[in-house]
Design a protein around this motif. Structure first.
Motif, PDB file in Angstrom:
ATOM      1  N   ASP A   1      24.993  58.397  -0.712  1.00 51.72           N
ATOM      2  CA  ASP A   1      23.703  59.043  -0.476  1.00 51.72           C
ATOM      3  C   ASP A   1      22.705  57.983  -0.031  1.00 51.72           C
ATOM      4  OD1 ASP A   1      24.680  61.505  -1.361  1.00 51.72           O
ATOM      5  OD2 ASP A   1      24.094  61.102  -3.439  1.00 51.72           O
ATOM      6  N   VAL A   2      22.028  58.235   1.091  1.00 56.71           N
ATOM      7  CA  VAL A   2      20.935  57.372   1.530  1.00 56.71           C
ATOM      8  C   VAL A   2      19.638  58.120   1.272  1.00 56.71           C
ATOM      9  CG1 VAL A   2      19.908  56.126   3.470  1.00 56.71           C
ATOM     10  CG2 VAL A   2      22.401  56.277   3.269  1.00 56.71           C
ATOM     11  N   LEU A   3      18.728  57.472   0.563  1.00 55.68           N
ATOM     12  CA  LEU A   3      17.536  58.146   0.064  1.00 55.68           C
ATOM     13  C   LEU A   3      16.264  57.412   0.467  1.00 55.68           C
ATOM     14  CD1 LEU A   3      18.882  58.423  -3.588  1.00 55.68           C
ATOM     15  CD2 LEU A   3      19.019  60.238  -1.875  1.00 55.68           C
ATOM     16  N   LYS A   4      15.170  58.152   0.495  1.00 56.01           N
ATOM     17  CA  LYS A   4      13.835  57.573   0.587  1.00 56.01           C
ATOM     18  C   LYS A   4      13.096  57.915  -0.697  1.00 56.01           C
ATOM     19  CE  LYS A   4      13.102  57.395   5.613  1.00 56.01           C
ATOM     20  NZ  LYS A   4      12.214  57.815   6.729  1.00 56.01           N
ATOM     21  N   LEU A   5      12.579  56.886  -1.355  1.00 57.37           N
ATOM     22  CA  LEU A   5      11.919  57.069  -2.647  1.00 57.37           C
ATOM     23  C   LEU A   5      10.474  56.608  -2.568  1.00 57.37           C
ATOM     24  CD1 LEU A   5      14.744  55.567  -4.909  1.00 57.37           C
ATOM     25  CD2 LEU A   5      14.449  57.959  -4.240  1.00 57.37           C
ATOM     26  N   ARG A   6       9.584  57.384  -3.139  1.00 53.38           N
ATOM     27  CA  ARG A   6       8.166  57.038  -3.178  1.00 53.38           C
ATOM     28  C   ARG A   6       7.879  56.219  -4.432  1.00 53.38           C
ATOM     29  NH1 ARG A   6       4.281  57.089   0.637  1.00 53.38           N
ATOM     30  NH2 ARG A   6       5.214  59.050   1.367  1.00 53.38           N
ATOM     31  N   THR A   7       7.212  55.071  -4.271  1.00 49.14           N
ATOM     32  CA  THR A   7       6.878  54.227  -5.411  1.00 49.14           C
ATOM     33  C   THR A   7       5.475  54.550  -5.919  1.00 49.14           C
ATOM     34  OG1 THR A   7       5.782  52.374  -4.298  1.00 49.14           O
ATOM     35  CG2 THR A   7       8.187  52.426  -4.235  1.00 49.14           C
ATOM     36  N   ARG A   8       5.164  54.075  -7.117  1.00 50.90           N
ATOM     37  CA  ARG A   8       3.841  54.333  -7.689  1.00 50.90           C
ATOM     38  C   ARG A   8       2.736  53.628  -6.920  1.00 50.90           C
ATOM     39  NH1 ARG A   8       6.132  50.691 -11.499  1.00 50.90           N
ATOM     40  NH2 ARG A   8       5.019  48.690 -11.581  1.00 50.90           N
ATOM     41  N   ARG A   9       3.099  52.670  -6.054  1.00 52.31           N
ATOM     42  CA  ARG A   9       2.106  51.968  -5.243  1.00 52.31           C
ATOM     43  C   ARG A   9       1.984  52.563  -3.845  1.00 52.31           C
ATOM     44  NH1 ARG A   9       0.542  46.962  -7.517  1.00 52.31           N
ATOM     45  NH2 ARG A   9       0.176  46.018  -5.476  1.00 52.31           N
ATOM     46  N   GLY A  10       2.611  53.729  -3.641  1.00 55.06           N
ATOM     47  CA  GLY A  10       2.438  54.485  -2.414  1.00 55.06           C
ATOM     48  C   GLY A  10       3.368  54.129  -1.281  1.00 55.06           C
TER      49      GLY A  10
ATOM     50  N   PRO B   1      29.809  52.978   9.058  1.00 54.55           N
ATOM     51  CA  PRO B   1      30.652  54.181   9.093  1.00 54.55           C
ATOM     52  C   PRO B   1      30.263  55.139   7.972  1.00 54.55           C
ATOM     53  CG  PRO B   1      31.989  52.186   9.241  1.00 54.55           C
ATOM     54  CD  PRO B   1      30.598  51.750   8.886  1.00 54.55           C
ATOM     55  N   ARG B   2      30.338  56.408   8.248  1.00 53.90           N
ATOM     56  CA  ARG B   2      29.993  57.391   7.230  1.00 53.90           C
ATOM     57  C   ARG B   2      31.116  57.508   6.211  1.00 53.90           C
ATOM     58  NH1 ARG B   2      26.548  62.182  10.269  1.00 53.90           N
ATOM     59  NH2 ARG B   2      25.170  60.764  11.403  1.00 53.90           N
ATOM     60  N   ARG B   3      30.725  57.593   4.940  1.00 56.78           N
ATOM     61  CA  ARG B   3      31.680  57.639   3.849  1.00 56.78           C
ATOM     62  C   ARG B   3      31.341  58.784   2.907  1.00 56.78           C
ATOM     63  NH1 ARG B   3      34.466  52.852   2.644  1.00 56.78           N
ATOM     64  NH2 ARG B   3      34.065  51.135   4.077  1.00 56.78           N
TER      65      ARG B   3
ATOM     66  N   ALA C   1      19.025  61.235  10.691  1.00 58.03           N
ATOM     67  CA  ALA C   1      19.114  62.435   9.870  1.00 58.03           C
ATOM     68  C   ALA C   1      20.133  63.386  10.469  1.00 58.03           C
ATOM     69  CB  ALA C   1      17.757  63.117   9.756  1.00 58.03           C
ATOM     70  N   ASP C   2      21.005  63.903   9.635  1.00 54.29           N
ATOM     71  CA  ASP C   2      22.058  64.821  10.076  1.00 54.29           C
ATOM     72  C   ASP C   2      21.542  66.251   9.995  1.00 54.29           C
ATOM     73  OD1 ASP C   2      24.330  66.214  10.633  1.00 54.29           O
ATOM     74  OD2 ASP C   2      25.637  65.064   9.299  1.00 54.29           O
ATOM     75  N   ASP C   3      21.313  66.854  11.155  1.00 50.04           N
ATOM     76  CA  ASP C   3      20.781  68.214  11.189  1.00 50.04           C
ATOM     77  C   ASP C   3      21.752  69.225  10.610  1.00 50.04           C
ATOM     78  OD1 ASP C   3      18.481  67.277  12.387  1.00 50.04           O
ATOM     79  OD2 ASP C   3      19.237  67.597  14.426  1.00 50.04           O
ATOM     80  N   SER C   4      23.045  68.907  10.645  1.00 51.25           N
ATOM     81  CA  SER C   4      24.051  69.855  10.160  1.00 51.25           C
ATOM     82  C   SER C   4      24.158  69.871   8.647  1.00 51.25           C
ATOM     83  CB  SER C   4      25.413  69.509  10.765  1.00 51.25           C
ATOM     84  OG  SER C   4      25.848  68.233  10.338  1.00 51.25           O
ATOM     85  N   SER C   5      23.519  68.903   7.978  1.00 46.98           N
ATOM     86  CA  SER C   5      23.605  68.863   6.506  1.00 46.98           C
ATOM     87  C   SER C   5      22.224  68.698   5.899  1.00 46.98           C
ATOM     88  CB  SER C   5      24.518  67.719   6.059  1.00 46.98           C
ATOM     89  OG  SER C   5      24.058  66.483   6.579  1.00 46.98           O
ATOM     90  N   ALA C   6      21.314  69.580   6.316  1.00 49.87           N
ATOM     91  CA  ALA C   6      19.964  69.644   5.744  1.00 49.87           C
ATOM     92  C   ALA C   6      19.229  68.317   5.844  1.00 49.87           C
ATOM     93  CB  ALA C   6      20.025  70.111   4.300  1.00 49.87           C
ATOM     94  N   GLY C   7      19.426  67.602   6.953  1.00 52.34           N
ATOM     95  CA  GLY C   7      18.687  66.371   7.186  1.00 52.34           C
ATOM     96  C   GLY C   7      19.134  65.197   6.347  1.00 52.34           C
ATOM     97  N   LYS C   8      20.379  65.192   5.886  1.00 56.53           N
ATOM     98  CA  LYS C   8      20.879  64.080   5.083  1.00 56.53           C
ATOM     99  C   LYS C   8      20.807  62.783   5.877  1.00 56.53           C
ATOM    100  CE  LYS C   8      24.857  62.516   2.402  1.00 56.53           C
ATOM    101  NZ  LYS C   8      26.240  62.842   1.927  1.00 56.53           N
ATOM    102  N   LEU C   9      20.320  61.724   5.234  1.00 56.57           N
ATOM    103  CA  LEU C   9      20.128  60.449   5.913  1.00 56.57           C
ATOM    104  C   LEU C   9      21.413  59.629   5.935  1.00 56.57           C
ATOM    105  CD1 LEU C   9      16.666  59.363   4.441  1.00 56.57           C
ATOM    106  CD2 LEU C   9      17.117  60.254   6.743  1.00 56.57           C
ATOM    107  N   HIS C  10      21.538  58.834   7.006  1.00 56.97           N
ATOM    108  CA  HIS C  10      22.673  57.925   7.156  1.00 56.97           C
ATOM    109  C   HIS C  10      22.175  56.603   7.720  1.00 56.97           C
ATOM    110  CE1 HIS C  10      25.636  61.167   6.545  1.00 56.97           C
ATOM    111  NE2 HIS C  10      24.844  61.903   7.298  1.00 56.97           N
ATOM    112  N   ILE C  11      22.865  55.527   7.365  1.00 57.54           N
ATOM    113  CA  ILE C  11      22.648  54.238   8.013  1.00 57.54           C
ATOM    114  C   ILE C  11      23.458  54.247   9.299  1.00 57.54           C
ATOM    115  CG2 ILE C  11      23.004  51.744   7.837  1.00 57.54           C
ATOM    116  CD1 ILE C  11      22.550  51.980   4.851  1.00 57.54           C
ATOM    117  N   SER C  12      22.790  54.221  10.428  1.00 63.29           N
ATOM    118  CA  SER C  12      23.449  54.425  11.714  1.00 63.29           C
ATOM    119  C   SER C  12      24.522  53.391  11.985  1.00 63.29           C
ATOM    120  CB  SER C  12      22.400  54.397  12.839  1.00 63.29           C
ATOM    121  OG  SER C  12      21.409  55.373  12.621  1.00 63.29           O
TER     122      SER C  12
END
Length: 342
Positions: free
Chosen positions: A46-55, A40-42, A26-37
């Motif tokens: 957008d890297v996201l975490k999504l909640r599914t209906r099955r939890g 290379p950053r491009r 998580a990038d602290d300088s950009s409101a915790g934006k996620l990156h694949i370590s």
């Protein structure tokens, strides 16, 4: 056979890379934006975490193209995760001029939960919902892409959404049991019953399959093609295996043609019917390479990919199609003996 087959269907359908090929930061300088370590950053990723209906909480990556005419939702194969697929996703976005959303199934990569058939349906639904609500993607702008086992959630969603722009089935399966046994009917305990759902897909369907696929026989792709309502000219890659179709020049050329045709067919035509698709007559297997080769950008680190296995390096300049190259590690050898890598 029923008890044994049921056990196989329930327990051996999924092989997520272990350990996962990537980590998230998580990038602290950009409101915790996620990156694949490991990548290379491009810009435009957008890297996201999504909640599914099955939890479960699944990881997805959205790659934006500045001149995109469509969005592609990619469901990857069995023995791969988002870190291993990221390089391919970036290249497909660039080559096809589309936005692309790829994701990890529950239990894959950094996604939580366990990989099951019904979890994958909830997973793709969560990604579909995100595309509509967060990125404003309309059904008629969306192309679904399912590779191997990814054809399961792809066909399931496509059977429930009538106005998709199109569907791509890459080395698809008729069903889980049919990969292992040549059964003639569908059993209740089978998984990913694509053979029973493909007839409910109203969108144009492109099927891509290698004629020498040693994991999911070519007959799977051919039968699904025959069962499609709205057929697009299929791509049968002569000598192609299960894990190397991206190396063939015809692959990206035919895929680009499909995307372009769909784009034209959705253009306004003063009330007239949409432009007709390419011939729905089954084409002969490709005979040789064309000039449109599929080369990956060199600025991403090389990562072993069990699902792709070929590492998607530059195609060798040869007049003959490259033969399938399966992984030689012990895990993949075991899976191939059991017929379980799909």
């Amino acid at each position: 056979m029923g008890g044994v087959t049921s056990s196989i269907a329930a327990k051996f359908a999924f092989f997520p890379p272990n350990p996962p090929s990537y980590t998230l930061t998580a990038d602290d300088s950009s409101a915790g934006k996620l990156h694949i370590s490991e990548a290379p950053r491009r810009e435009g990723v957008d890297v996201l975490k999504l909640r599914t209906r099955r939890g479960n909480e699944i990881v997805a990556a959205h790659i934006k193209h500045p001149k995109a005419t469509a969005t592609l939702l990619y469901s990857h194969g069995n023995a791969a995760d988002l870190g291993q697929m990221f390089e391919l996703f970036v290249e497909l976005s660039l080559r096809l001029r589309i936005n692309l959303m790829g994701y990890d199934y529950s239990g894959y990569g950094q996604s939580t939960g366990k990989p099951t058939e019904y979890n994958t349906y909830a997973d793709i639904d969560a990604v579909y919902k995100c595309l509509k609500e967060q990125y404003g993607v309309k059904d008629e702008q969306l192309i679904l892409y399912g590779q191997s086992v990814g054809s399961g959630p792809t066909i399931d969603l496509a059977s429930r959404v009538p106005d998709l722009r199109g569907v791509v089935l890459h080395s698809p399966i008729l069903s889980g049991i049919r990969v292992l046994y040549p059964v003639k009917r569908t059993y209740w305990f089978d998984v990913f019953k694509n053979i029973d759902k493909i007839g409910m897909v109203n969108s144009p369907v492109l099927v891509i399959h290698g004629t020498a696929d040693e994991v999911v026989d070519w007959s799977h792709g051919k039968q699904l093609y025959e069962l499609c309502k709205e057929k697009y000219e299929p791509l049968w890659l002569t000598g192609g295996g299960h894990c190397n179709l991206e190396l063939y020049p015809e692959f990206i050329k035919h895929l680009k043609k499909f995307v372009l045709t769909l784009s034209k067919s959705k253009a306004p035509t003063n009330g007239s019917k949409k432009a007709s698709l390419d011939s729905d007559t089954q084409t002969k297997p490709s005979e040789g390479a064309t000039a449109d080769t599929f080369e990956l950008q060199p600025d991403l680190p090389e990562v072993s990919r069990n699902s792709l296995d070929s590492r998607l390096e530059k195609s060798k300049k040869s007049n003959k199609p490259e033969k399938s190259r399966m992984s030689t590690d012990r895990v993949d050898r075991f899976r191939r003996r059991k017929g379980l890598v799909w």
